[in-house]
Design an enzyme around this catalytic site. Structure first.
Site, PDB file in Angstrom:
ATOM      1  N   CYS A 100       0.833  -1.206   0.000  1.00 41.50           N
ATOM      2  CA  CYS A 100       0.000   0.000   0.000  1.00 41.50           C
ATOM      3  C   CYS A 100       0.875   1.267   0.000  1.00 41.50           C
ATOM      4  O   CYS A 100       1.776   1.414   0.829  1.00 41.50           O
ATOM      5  CB  CYS A 100      -0.929   0.012   1.209  1.00 41.50           C
ATOM      6  SG  CYS A 100      -2.022   1.436   1.130  1.00 41.50           S
ATOM      7  N   ARG A 117      -9.049  -3.227 -10.572  1.00 37.44           N
ATOM      8  CA  ARG A 117      -9.909  -2.268 -11.265  1.00 37.44           C
ATOM      9  C   ARG A 117     -10.586  -2.874 -12.481  1.00 37.44           C
ATOM     10  O   ARG A 117     -11.724  -2.524 -12.797  1.00 37.44           O
ATOM     11  CB  ARG A 117      -9.093  -1.024 -11.613  1.00 37.44           C
ATOM     12  CG  ARG A 117      -8.701  -0.237 -10.367  1.00 37.44           C
ATOM     13  CD  ARG A 117      -7.643   0.784 -10.655  1.00 37.44           C
ATOM     14  NE  ARG A 117      -6.395   0.157 -11.084  1.00 37.44           N
ATOM     15  CZ  ARG A 117      -5.354   0.798 -11.567  1.00 37.44           C
ATOM     16  NH1 ARG A 117      -5.400   2.102 -11.696  1.00 37.44           N
ATOM     17  NH2 ARG A 117      -4.252   0.156 -11.911  1.00 37.44           N
TER      18      ARG A 117
END
Ligand SMILES: Cc1cc2nc3c(=O)[nH]c(=O)nc-3n(C[C@H](O)[C@H](O)[C@H](O)COP(=O)(O)O)c2cc1C
Length: 356
Positions: free
Chosen positions: A114, A240
């Site tokens: 992250c 995505r």
């Protein structure tokens, strides 16, 4: 093309630790989107090998915070599932992994990818990749603490001058990690530029036996096969691309089976998906589901060609009754707006990555 090779000589299954997964194409966690409801709706479309929860901060999990309880929500229809945890304190990660094992979860993924400042600031996420020794000890301690499969998700490194993924992957394998997912960007790249397939390949080549799961920018069936072809990875994780096309896993499965033509879902099937997703949101989160579905308005709007005014109402949705009214109108006003699936719909942070 190697697709033919895969569909004829390769089993669709993959083993990760003690688990056998029925497909090598996984859903990547997208915090705020891939909650329990989305995962269950997606799985029903077929072809998904594995889902992972959004990242859960180990200290919040241990404190039993409301947010972490919501993130850990699951059901029998939500299998196989891995829980992703993160944090900069090894002791907390160890305790969180033990807690998950006792609570009956199947596997633990450690987030080392992250790029967000608030997560890196606490020593978690991609920051750990800057301290290989600490990272290896952390992973080894978690692996030793539980009998569940432990996996790691990471980026190529902090920046292009510190590509640590191949070295870390090799060390993590020695420490007993069951698989590694590698997003082919550095932390400094954020979500910019394109994914470095060569960097993923170097990580694949660095390990001896464990599967490496390639990740990044896979939006079509062809992209998924290209990821495998060019990197040699054993599985692919799609984030995505699955938001833009939840049918991508089913299409991959059909292509591998040789089922032709691979058809696009018709409009009614797409609306049914929206309804199912919303119903699950309400089942899982009561009226709070109305707020959660708002985030998806832009995506559903583009995907289904929902007229702008209805998309706007979805973005401000207050109640389940209103949702039904909107869906009825979506059916009636079919064709008013062209459908499209622009990649920019799933928001990624922008601006200098240091300020994320
Ligand atoms: C909105 C958003 C939320 C994300 N949340 C997580 C997360 O909770 N855990 C994680 O490991 N990666 C997270 N990611 C990274 C994705 O899992 C994935 O690695 C990245 O988006 C590249 O893959 P893609 O191009 O298939 O989306 C997130 C990405 C986005 C855009």
């Amino acid at each position: 093309m190697s697709l033919i090779k895969w569909s004829t000589v390769e089993s669709p299954e993959i083993r990760i630790g003690n688990r056998t997964l029925s497909s090598r194409y996984f859903l990547s966690p997208l915090a705020g989107y891939t909650q329990h409801a989305f995962r269950v709706a997606l799985r029903r479309l077929g072809g998904v090998g594995l889902c992972t929860t959004d990242l859960v901060l180990a200290s919040h999990l241990l404190a039993g915070s409301r947010k972490s309880k919501a993130l850990l929500k699951t059901s029998s229809a939500d299998r196989p599932l891995t829980v992703q945890i993160f944090g900069g304190v090894t002791e907390e990660l160890v305790k969180a992994a033990r807690w998950l094992e006792t609570a009956g979860y199947e596997a633990v993924d450690l987030n080392m990818g992250c790029p967000m400042a608030k997560i890196n600031g606490s020593g978690g996420g991609a920051r750990i990749m800057c301290s290989p020794e600490k990272a290896c000890q952390m992973v080894a301690d978690v692996v030793d603490a539980v009998s569940l499969p432990v996996t790691v998700k990471m980026r190529l490194g902090w920046d292009r001058d510190s590509i640590t993924a191949p070295l870390l992957a090799r060390e993590f394998e020695q420490a007993g990690v069951a698989a590694i997912t590698i997003h082919g960007r550095t932390r400094n790249q954020g979500f910019g530029g394109s994914v470095d397939l060569d960097g993923i390949r170097q990580t694949v080549e660095a390990v001896q036996e464990i599967p490496v799961i390639g990740n990044g920018d896979v939006c079509t069936v062809e992209d998924a096969f290209r990821m495998r072809e060019e990197t040699g990875c054993e599985a692919v994780s799609i984030g995505r691309g699955a938001m833009m096309d939840p049918w991508i896993f089913r299409k991959i499965e059909m292509t591998l089976k040789g089922d032709q033509p691979v058809e696009e879902p018709d409009r009614e099937e797409q609306i049914a998906f929206l309804e199912h997703h919303f119903r699950l949101m309400i089942d899982h989160y009561d009226n709070y589901g109305c707020q959660l579905i708002r985030k998806f308005a832009a995506w559903y709007g583009a995907r289904l060609g929902i007229p702008e005014d209805l998309e706007d109402r979805l973005r401000r949705l207050e109640s389940a009754d209103e949702f039904q009214e909107i869906v009825n109108q979506i059916r009636e006003r079919h064709g008013e707006r062209e459908s499209s699936v622009p990649t920019a719909l799933v928001k990624t942070p922008n601006g200098p990555v240091e300020r994320w």
